[in-house]
Scaffold this motif. Structure first.
Motif, PDB file in Angstrom:
ATOM      1  N   ASP A 174       0.830  -1.200   0.000  1.00 33.85           N
ATOM      2  CA  ASP A 174       0.000   0.000   0.000  1.00 33.85           C
ATOM      3  C   ASP A 174       0.872   1.262   0.000  1.00 33.85           C
ATOM      4  OD1 ASP A 174      -2.369   1.395   0.115  1.00 33.85           O
ATOM      5  OD2 ASP A 174      -3.012   0.549   2.029  1.00 33.85           O
ATOM      6  N   ASP A 175       0.334   2.361  -0.511  1.00 37.99           N
ATOM      7  CA  ASP A 175       1.019   3.669  -0.450  1.00 37.99           C
ATOM      8  C   ASP A 175       2.427   3.582  -1.014  1.00 37.99           C
ATOM      9  OD1 ASP A 175      -1.275   4.275   0.944  1.00 37.99           O
ATOM     10  OD2 ASP A 175      -0.328   4.332   2.904  1.00 37.99           O
ATOM     11  N   GLU A 232      -3.844   4.538  -6.870  1.00 37.84           N
ATOM     12  CA  GLU A 232      -4.749   5.027  -5.827  1.00 37.84           C
ATOM     13  C   GLU A 232      -5.150   6.464  -6.127  1.00 37.84           C
ATOM     14  OE1 GLU A 232      -2.275   4.941  -2.192  1.00 37.84           O
ATOM     15  OE2 GLU A 232      -3.573   3.319  -1.541  1.00 37.84           O
TER      16      GLU A 232
HETATM   17 MG    MG Z   1      -3.292   3.081  -0.008  1.00 39.72          MG
END
Ligand code: MG
Ligand code: C2E
Ligand code: MG
Ligand code: MG
Length: 274
Positions: A174-175, A232
């Motif tokens: 993620d990220d 995202e």
């Molecule tokens: Mg994320």
């Protein structure tokens, strides 16, 4: 104001800090009972295939329906949970609830994996991780996990991710791009997807060539490693077009859907069917 402290020296108290500390203590107590008393909710945001326009998975995002503060986003209480050790109980609640929801959807013909966010703190706490792994493995493909790069930088975290991969539980980073990009670890880890952080996506709108170059290089990297790429925070059709040009196929963002309660997901899925 001053108070005599041990040893006879004076300690000064800032009333503003005192108030903030009191509020924080109250919130810790409230959060502890919120987990048990049904004040937490999961909302779900679809991940879409930009080519077909169809949803391919869901991400579970926790919210706290606070009796006086209203619906609180996770940024308002996850850090507190991490600092106070409440994150373990919260993580277990999230994984159980997401598992129940995923089961309902799969039984109803919506066969999409549901991704849960797992804090590194929970991943490296053996007591929590053991039960999380058990639940994820038992969900047999209905649940996947998202962890940040910090989980890759930790021996225990990498071990748990390897255990999950061995049991065929998919994991996304993620990220991606906001932590220490652990390229050396990525190579050796059985991670199935990279989610490019929203900060790189948002700036695409302003024609920043650097961000496009970063996205192209992440796509190249992921392709070489056999991983999927998810963008995202896609908010406009223009950004979608730039991402497609750069070779990204999967995305999440307000352009498609905001996170929503499960009751809104059914109608959204029906309406979005091309
Ligand atoms: Mg994320
Ligand atoms: P994340 O996992 O990176 O989730 C994506 C966040 O971006 C979500 O915020 C989502 O609402 C938001 N977002 C999605 N599309 C867009 C867009 O197009 N534009 C903008 N501006 N934002 C968009 P949310 O729900 O507030 O969650 C924030 C973070 O809280 C998550 O980031 C995740 O790190 C954490 N979080 C959420 N649920 C959980 C949980 O159950 N457990 C743990 N440990 N962390 C969680
Ligand atoms: Mg996430
Ligand atoms: Mg993010």
């Amino acid at each position: 104001r001053a108070k005599r402290a041990a040893g006879g020296s004076f300690v000064f108290y800032d009333p503003v800090t005192d108030a903030a500390r009191g509020e924080r203590l109250a919130m810790i107590t409230e959060l502890r009972s919120a987990i048990d008393s049904g004040q937490l909710e999961l909302h779900y945001q679809p991940v879409v295939d930009m080519v077909t326009g169809r949803a391919i998975s869901m991400e579970a995002l926790v919210r706290w329906r606070h009796p006086t503060r209203g619906l609180m986003p996770p940024g308002g209480f996850i850090p507190l949970a991490e600092q106070t050790g409440l994150i373990g109980a919260l993580t277990l609640w999230v994984v159980r609830r997401a598992g129940e929801q995923a089961r309902l959807w799969w039984q109803g013909g919506i066969r999409m994996p549901v991704a849960v966010n797992i804090s590194v703190d929970s991943l490296i706490d053996p007591a929590v991780a053991h039960e999380v792994v058990r639940l994820l493995v038992a969900a047999a493909g209905e649940l996947t996990v998202e962890v940040t790069e910090s989980a890759l930088m930790n021996d225990r975290g990498r071990q748990v991710l390897a255990d999950l991969a061995a049991a065929n539980v998919s994991c996304a980073i993620d990220d991606f791009g906001t932590g220490y990009s652990a390229l050396a670890y990525l190579r050796s880890l059985p991670v199935s997807a990279i989610k490019i952080d929203r900060t790189f996506i948002t700036d695409l709108a302003h024609g920043a060539g650097v961000d496009l170059a970063i996205i192209r290089s992440v796509v190249d990297l992921a392709t070489a490693l056999g991983m999927e790429v998810i963008a995202e925070g896609v908010e406009t059709a223009e950004i979608e077009r730039k991402l497609l040009d750069a070779g990204v196929r999967r995305a999440q963002g307000f352009h498609y859907a905001r996170p929503m309660p499960p009751s809104d997901l059914g109608p959204w899925l029906t309406a979005s069917r091309p």
